[in-house]
Design a protein around this motif. Structure first.
Motif, mmCIF file in Angstrom:
data_model
loop_
_atom_site.group_PDB
_atom_site.id
_atom_site.type_symbol
_atom_site.label_atom_id
_atom_site.label_comp_id
_atom_site.label_asym_id
_atom_site.label_seq_id
_atom_site.Cartn_x
_atom_site.Cartn_y
_atom_site.Cartn_z
ATOM 1 N N SER A 1 65.105 74.182 -34.988
ATOM 2 C CA SER A 1 64.487 73.064 -35.713
ATOM 3 C C SER A 1 63.731 72.145 -34.770
ATOM 4 C CB SER A 1 65.552 72.265 -36.463
ATOM 5 O OG SER A 1 66.221 73.081 -37.405
ATOM 6 N N MET A 2 64.263 71.948 -33.567
ATOM 7 C CA MET A 2 63.613 71.050 -32.610
ATOM 8 C C MET A 2 62.251 71.596 -32.190
ATOM 9 S SD MET A 2 65.058 69.636 -28.945
ATOM 10 C CE MET A 2 65.003 71.277 -28.187
ATOM 11 N N ILE A 3 62.166 72.905 -31.922
ATOM 12 C CA ILE A 3 60.906 73.500 -31.492
ATOM 13 C C ILE A 3 59.872 73.448 -32.622
ATOM 14 C CG2 ILE A 3 59.796 75.624 -30.703
ATOM 15 C CD1 ILE A 3 62.443 76.325 -29.325
ATOM 16 N N VAL A 4 60.329 73.778 -33.839
ATOM 17 C CA VAL A 4 59.421 73.714 -34.987
ATOM 18 C C VAL A 4 58.969 72.274 -35.222
ATOM 19 C CG1 VAL A 4 59.209 74.059 -37.479
ATOM 20 C CG2 VAL A 4 60.388 75.767 -36.078
ATOM 21 N N LEU A 5 59.884 71.329 -35.068
ATOM 22 C CA LEU A 5 59.565 69.913 -35.280
ATOM 23 C C LEU A 5 58.548 69.425 -34.254
ATOM 24 C CD1 LEU A 5 60.251 67.552 -37.093
ATOM 25 C CD2 LEU A 5 62.107 66.939 -35.530
ATOM 26 N N GLU A 6 58.672 69.895 -33.023
ATOM 27 C CA GLU A 6 57.694 69.534 -31.994
ATOM 28 C C GLU A 6 56.296 70.007 -32.395
ATOM 29 O OE1 GLU A 6 58.907 70.996 -28.204
ATOM 30 O OE2 GLU A 6 60.854 69.972 -28.253
ATOM 31 N N THR A 7 56.232 71.233 -32.900
ATOM 32 C CA THR A 7 54.941 71.774 -33.329
ATOM 33 C C THR A 7 54.387 70.990 -34.505
ATOM 34 O OG1 THR A 7 55.728 73.960 -32.647
ATOM 35 C CG2 THR A 7 53.727 73.888 -33.972
ATOM 36 N N VAL A 8 55.252 70.618 -35.445
ATOM 37 C CA VAL A 8 54.818 69.832 -36.600
ATOM 38 C C VAL A 8 54.240 68.497 -36.147
ATOM 39 C CG1 VAL A 8 55.613 68.595 -38.655
ATOM 40 C CG2 VAL A 8 56.413 70.927 -38.220
ATOM 41 N N MET A 9 54.902 67.859 -35.188
ATOM 42 C CA MET A 9 54.414 66.570 -34.679
ATOM 43 C C MET A 9 53.048 66.716 -34.008
ATOM 44 S SD MET A 9 57.810 64.810 -33.082
ATOM 45 C CE MET A 9 59.106 64.158 -34.133
ATOM 46 N N LEU A 10 52.906 67.785 -33.215
ATOM 47 C CA LEU A 10 51.613 68.022 -32.565
ATOM 48 C C LEU A 10 50.529 68.293 -33.610
ATOM 49 C CD1 LEU A 10 52.812 70.296 -29.621
ATOM 50 C CD2 LEU A 10 51.967 67.951 -29.447
ATOM 51 N N THR A 11 50.895 69.005 -34.664
ATOM 52 C CA THR A 11 49.941 69.292 -35.741
ATOM 53 C C THR A 11 49.535 68.017 -36.461
ATOM 54 O OG1 THR A 11 50.921 71.478 -36.064
ATOM 55 C CG2 THR A 11 49.577 70.611 -37.864
ATOM 56 N N ILE A 12 50.539 67.170 -36.765
ATOM 57 C CA ILE A 12 50.259 65.897 -37.438
ATOM 58 C C ILE A 12 49.353 65.013 -36.590
ATOM 59 C CG2 ILE A 12 51.325 63.748 -38.248
ATOM 60 C CD1 ILE A 12 53.743 65.405 -39.115
ATOM 61 N N ALA A 13 49.511 65.109 -35.263
ATOM 62 C CA ALA A 13 48.648 64.329 -34.369
ATOM 63 C C ALA A 13 47.226 64.880 -34.347
ATOM 64 C CB ALA A 13 49.233 64.333 -32.958
ATOM 65 N N GLY A 14 47.084 66.209 -34.496
ATOM 66 C CA GLY A 14 45.760 66.829 -34.427
ATOM 67 C C GLY A 14 44.964 66.751 -35.710
ATOM 68 N N ALA B 1 54.883 78.351 -34.738
ATOM 69 C CA ALA B 1 56.031 77.857 -33.968
ATOM 70 C C ALA B 1 57.262 78.737 -34.139
ATOM 71 C CB ALA B 1 56.358 76.427 -34.388
ATOM 72 N N ILE B 2 57.264 79.596 -35.136
ATOM 73 C CA ILE B 2 58.473 80.378 -35.450
ATOM 74 C C ILE B 2 58.829 81.357 -34.327
ATOM 75 C CG2 ILE B 2 59.434 82.101 -37.025
ATOM 76 C CD1 ILE B 2 57.932 80.719 -39.293
ATOM 77 N N TYR B 3 57.840 82.108 -33.843
ATOM 78 C CA TYR B 3 58.147 83.096 -32.797
ATOM 79 C C TYR B 3 58.660 82.449 -31.508
ATOM 80 C CZ TYR B 3 57.633 86.759 -29.312
ATOM 81 O OH TYR B 3 57.865 87.636 -28.292
ATOM 82 N N PRO B 4 57.985 81.395 -30.969
ATOM 83 C CA PRO B 4 58.541 80.740 -29.783
ATOM 84 C C PRO B 4 59.946 80.189 -30.023
ATOM 85 C CG PRO B 4 56.266 80.088 -30.098
ATOM 86 C CD PRO B 4 56.670 80.849 -31.317
ATOM 87 N N ALA B 5 60.201 79.677 -31.237
ATOM 88 C CA ALA B 5 61.532 79.138 -31.543
ATOM 89 C C ALA B 5 62.578 80.254 -31.546
ATOM 90 C CB ALA B 5 61.508 78.418 -32.891
ATOM 91 N N ILE B 6 62.227 81.400 -32.121
ATOM 92 C CA ILE B 6 63.145 82.548 -32.118
ATOM 93 C C ILE B 6 63.389 83.023 -30.691
ATOM 94 C CG2 ILE B 6 63.369 84.976 -32.806
ATOM 95 C CD1 ILE B 6 61.861 84.286 -35.377
ATOM 96 N N LYS B 7 62.339 82.992 -29.872
ATOM 97 C CA LYS B 7 62.479 83.405 -28.472
ATOM 98 C C LYS B 7 63.477 82.523 -27.740
ATOM 99 C CE LYS B 7 61.046 86.026 -25.039
ATOM 100 N NZ LYS B 7 61.246 87.501 -25.045
ATOM 101 N N ALA B 8 63.450 81.221 -28.048
ATOM 102 C CA ALA B 8 64.368 80.281 -27.403
ATOM 103 C C ALA B 8 65.815 80.585 -27.769
ATOM 104 C CB ALA B 8 64.009 78.846 -27.786
ATOM 105 N N LEU B 9 66.035 81.072 -28.978
ATOM 106 C CA LEU B 9 67.398 81.368 -29.419
ATOM 107 C C LEU B 9 67.990 82.576 -28.708
ATOM 108 C CD1 LEU B 9 67.030 80.839 -33.290
ATOM 109 C CD2 LEU B 9 67.619 79.166 -31.526
ATOM 110 N N GLN B 10 67.143 83.360 -28.053
ATOM 111 C CA GLN B 10 67.618 84.568 -27.373
ATOM 112 C C GLN B 10 68.142 84.290 -25.955
ATOM 113 O OE1 GLN B 10 64.228 87.185 -27.555
ATOM 114 N NE2 GLN B 10 64.414 87.519 -29.773
ATOM 115 N N PHE B 11 67.951 83.044 -25.500
ATOM 116 C CA PHE B 11 68.419 82.702 -24.162
ATOM 117 C C PHE B 11 69.941 82.590 -24.145
ATOM 118 C CE2 PHE B 11 64.183 80.285 -23.705
ATOM 119 C CZ PHE B 11 63.536 81.449 -23.337
ATOM 120 N N SER B 12 70.540 83.140 -23.124
ATOM 121 C CA SER B 12 71.991 82.984 -22.918
ATOM 122 C C SER B 12 72.221 81.698 -22.138
ATOM 123 C CB SER B 12 72.539 84.176 -22.140
ATOM 124 O OG SER B 12 73.861 83.925 -21.707
#
Length: 404
Positions: free
Chosen positions: A310-323, A385-396
């Motif tokens: 949610s945090m990664i997606v929210l960051e993207t949403v904020m950047l989109t709202i700014a653009g 933002a979905i793919y980068p967010a999913i990628k983050a979830l794969q980190f141990s």
């Protein structure tokens, strides 16, 4: 709390955030400006056709429209024109006598369509009088005066005040001819029309044809073009024996262009936004990979994967709202400027007049464009933002902490 953390995160690397914001703004600007540009192109083509040759509504004898046989005139045509002029919705109505024939000069000949008009009435339904580049629009009132297009004049090799001969079939069925002097030369945005159409005074052409006061076509220009369909229905009820058509019915290809315009534009915008999506994915994926240790620490201290996602997606949403507002302001200012001054395409597209277009294009921004394009841009950014967010979830957590 999550909103606050996401807001701080996007400004930790201002350059990277600026790239995403700029991408969103440029993507929105490109999509909307392209829509505004082609809206201007379509509007110009339609207005040119309506004001030059179609008018909003035309009335014919049903049998005339097939092969333009001059024997099929509109019954009581002049009276109909007089009654239409009194209609509050009508800007102007003009009676025309029309035939096809040959025009000959001392050097060559060409096939054309000849319109016999009442100049004072025709001014209210077409812009030919405004497009005179040489001579005048029947200003002298001389008998057997003709106004032709520049393209036709060049083809015939004639100039202002030269004589040309019109040959056509009279009402009796016999070939007849008349000598006309060129009183004016016009130039419109449609070179094909300029090459194939000539105008004489109604009485001059009718006398040679032998049609007396017979009217072959009544052109109607409305005060509000948007009322064409409603007025058309009303006129059909009043004149059931006549063929009453709007410009869309007369030129169905123009109606098809307007009908498919939005669909084509949304496809093109979709392609632009697809490119934008991959740009955002690339930028956000780089950000995620650089923050592996951060995500590892967050997950190690108890932040669950749903919150990380949610945090990664929210960051993207904020950047989109700014653009988005930057893109909107950019397209409004740019379209406003070029909508007033125009975009000169004369150096790049010299053949536009063959399609009824001028070299100056005036983009037109419709308010209805904003909501769908902004929504499409926002959805594109969120999906990216979905793919980068999913990628983050794969980190141990253990591996991510020791990564640096």
């Amino acid at each position: 709390m999550l909103l606050k953390v996401a807001w701080r995160n996007i400004w930790r690397n201002r350059s990277r955030s600026g790239v995403v914001i700029a991408s969103v703004a440029v993507g929105l600007f490109a999509g909307m400006f392209m829509m505004a540009f082609f809206e201007g192109v379509i509007k110009q083509e339609i207005n040119s056709a309506v004001e030059t040759q179609l008018s909003h509504i035309q009335i014919h004898n049903p049998f005339f429209i097939d092969d333009k046989d001059i024997n099929f005139a509109i019954a009581n045509g002049q009276q109909i024109v007089d009654s239409l002029k009194k209609d509050s919705a009508v800007k102007g109505a003009s009676a025309r006598v029309i035939t096809t024939g040959m025009v000959s000069s001392s050097t060559t000949a060409a096939g054309i369509e000849i319109h016999g008009i009442v100049p004072s009435d025709e001014k209210n339904v077409s812009n030919i009088s405004q497009n005179i580049i040489e001579g005048s629009y029947f200003g002298d009132g001389k008998k057997n005066e003709i106004v032709i297009g520049k393209k036709l004049a060049e083809k015939l090799g004639v100039k202002l005040h030269n004589k040309i001969v019109l040959t056509f079939q009279a009402k009796t069925g016999e070939l007849t001819a008349g000598s006309f002097r060129i009183g004016g030369i016009f130039k419109t945005t449609n070179s094909t029309f300029d090459e194939s159409t000539a105008f004489t005074q109604f009485d001059d052409l009718a006398q040679i044809l032998g049609t007396a006061d017979g009217v072959h076509e009544i052109a109607i220009m409305l005060k509000d073009g948007g009322q064409a369909d409603a007025v058309n229905v009303q006129l059909k009820k009043q004149r059931p024996t006549l063929l009453v058509q709007t410009w869309k019915e007369i030129s169905p290809e123009m109606a098809i262009i307007t009908g498919t315009f939005d669909q084509v534009m949304y496809i093109i915008i979709g392609i632009i936004l697809l490119a934008l999506m991959f740009g955002i994915i690339n930028t956000m994926l780089m950000a995620v990979l650089e923050r592996q240790r951060e995500f590892g620490v967050l997950m190690a201290i108890g932040m669950n994967k749903r919150l990380v996602f949610s945090m990664i997606v929210l960051e993207t949403v904020m950047l989109t709202i700014a653009g988005l507002p930057i893109g909107v302001l950019l397209v409004i200012s740019t379209t406003g400027y070029f909508g007033k001054h125009g975009i000169d395409l004369s150096a790049f597209a010299k053949g536009l007049s063959q399609f009824g277009l001028g070299n100056m294009i005036y983009p037109e921004l419709q308010s209805s464009m904003f909501t769908p394009v902004i929504a499409m841009t926002a959805i594109t950014a969120i999906v990216a933002a979905i793919y980068p967010a999913i990628k983050a979830l794969q980190f141990s957590p253990a591996t991510a902490i020791h990564k640096i």
